[in-house]
Structures are given as structure tokens and as C-alpha cells.
Design an enzyme around this catalytic site. Sequence first.
Site, short mmCIF file in Angstrom:
data_model
loop_
_atom_site.label_atom_id
_atom_site.label_comp_id
_atom_site.label_asym_id
_atom_site.label_seq_id
_atom_site.Cartn_x
_atom_site.Cartn_y
_atom_site.Cartn_z
N ASP A 119 16.79 0.26 3.04
CA ASP A 119 14.99 0.16 2.80
C ASP A 119 14.36 -0.96 2.27
O ASP A 119 14.48 -0.68 1.26
CB ASP A 119 14.19 1.14 3.23
CG ASP A 119 15.06 2.90 4.28
OD1 ASP A 119 15.13 2.02 4.84
OD2 ASP A 119 14.91 3.98 4.23
N LYS B 6 11.07 0.36 5.95
CA LYS B 6 9.86 1.01 6.69
C LYS B 6 8.85 1.03 6.19
O LYS B 6 8.21 0.82 4.45
CB LYS B 6 10.28 2.63 6.51
CG LYS B 6 12.11 2.97 6.97
CD LYS B 6 11.70 4.28 6.62
CE LYS B 6 12.73 4.25 7.57
NZ LYS B 6 12.95 6.76 7.64
N MET C 90 4.54 9.67 -0.53
CA MET C 90 3.34 9.21 0.74
C MET C 90 2.03 9.79 0.46
O MET C 90 1.82 10.09 1.97
CB MET C 90 4.48 9.89 1.78
CG MET C 90 5.13 9.74 2.22
SD MET C 90 6.38 9.33 3.41
CE MET C 90 6.98 11.32 3.16
#
Length: 243
Positions: free
Chosen positions: A34, A56, A170
Site C-alpha cells: 500500500d 490507497k 484518517m
Amino acid sequence: MAKVYLTGAGPGDIELLTLKALRVIQQADVIIYDRLVNPEVLKEAKLGCECIYVGKENKHHILPQNEINTLLYTKALKHERVVRLKGGDSVVFGRGGEEALFLASKGIDFEFIPGITSAIAVPEMANIPITHRGKSVSFRVVTGYEAPEKGYAQLDWNSFKQDETIIFLMGLHQLKNICQQLMGVGKPSDYPVAVISRGTLKDEKVIVGTLADIYEKAKDLPTPALIVVGEVVSVRAMLLGER
Ligand code: SAH
């Protein structure tokens, strides 16, 4: 028999890779990794190992999860050792459990290899201990990304009234909302907050502020970044002052 190793690569600094993770990386036939994985780690792969980037981005996954699952499956049919490498730990907002379930449903053998999660290590390396006697006896790791339609629950802000350390992953794009919501449930406007960008890496940035001012100070920081809310943030100044 093929095996897929669902492996955490740690938060960034490659020295935070575990010995077990290093061993499976060195033995891998295929590595599927990733965006948050430090690409330096791939230098440890053996000659001829196929390294596939399925990075991602924040909202839109470059490769949708079902295609990643299928990729893991098809690689496992052809190769003996497949490593699925993710930033931090693969089961901390990393969908490691979903991938394991998919592999199990296809009869593919798998193993979790834990990694050091950014949620703990990034504050720690920025001199913020996530628990500290007299300041915080518990911590919560929360996603700042809210998308009920995708199965990410809406946060119950009333449950954040208690004095504990809250780590938002996030959450940078939600920083303003997070601060407003926490003040809305009674946290004082001078309550300590830190934002740590690119933690454990050479270009790490740490910004310390309060619920009232952190947004203006930190909103433009580069990602990945996490938010630490709680009295433990003040330990950083104490530690740096003692040096
Ligand atoms: N599985 C990962 C977390 C995935 S969610 C882990 O255990 O660390 C992705 C979020 O993690 C990012 O949006 C950011 O909030 C945080 N993150 C990951 N690496 C980071 C780093 N080096 N510095 C700051 N935050 C980081």
C-alpha cells in the site's frame, strides 16, 4: 501449500519493522503493498520477487478492495509465499480482517504478522506517551473518516466526554469538525491537541495547539497525519523542557 502473510510494515521508519515481517519480506515471491508502506522496505525482497503497488488514496482506492482480494487469491494459486504489506498494523483500520476472511473462504492459508501501529508509535516518537499516570489511564483509536454508507459508523461524540487520550486516524480533513464536536460535548477550548504529520520519517512535523486553534495551525500539513487529543500532549513540552 501457498500462504498469504498479512503483514504490518510499521509506521514509516523502516527500523520499526519486526524481525518476523523482515523474514517474510525476504522470502516472499510476491509482495502486494500500500501507499503507507515505506518503499525502502522493498529493497529487502529477494531477486525476482514481484512487487505490486495497490496504493490507497484517501477516499478513492486506486484498486478497489474486491480486486485486491482477487489479486491475493490469484497470486496465492501461483506462488508459495505471498506477502500483503500494509502501513502500521494490518488490522488497525487496514482491512486485514476482511482480506483474511476472503482468503479463508477460498481455502487459502494465511497468517497475520503484526506491525507497530502508527496510532501508538507516531505519538510516542514525537514524545507524547499515549497513557501517562495522572493524565490519562486509557486511550481510544478512532477513525476520523465517516462514511456510514460504506459501513464506517458515525461517531457518538457524547462518548468522548471522559478524560482519555483520543487518537484520530484518517482525520486531518475532518480536523475542524472534530475540534468543534469535542468542544460541543464540553471539552474546554484550551484542551491540548497535537497533529503529527509523516511521523517517524525524516520529514516528520509535530504541531501542538488547542481545540480552538489547532485547525488553523495544522490544516495544511502533508499526509499521512494523525491527531492526538488529551492531556498527554502536554507531556511533550515537559520532556523537551527537561532536555
Ligand atoms: N494500519 C495503519 C493505519 C491505517 S489508517 C496503522 O496501524 O498505522 C491510515 C492513517 O494512519 C492515516 O490517515 C494517518 O492518520 C495514520 N498514519 C499512518 N502512518 C502515519 C504516519 N507515519 N504519521 C502520521 N500518521 C500516520
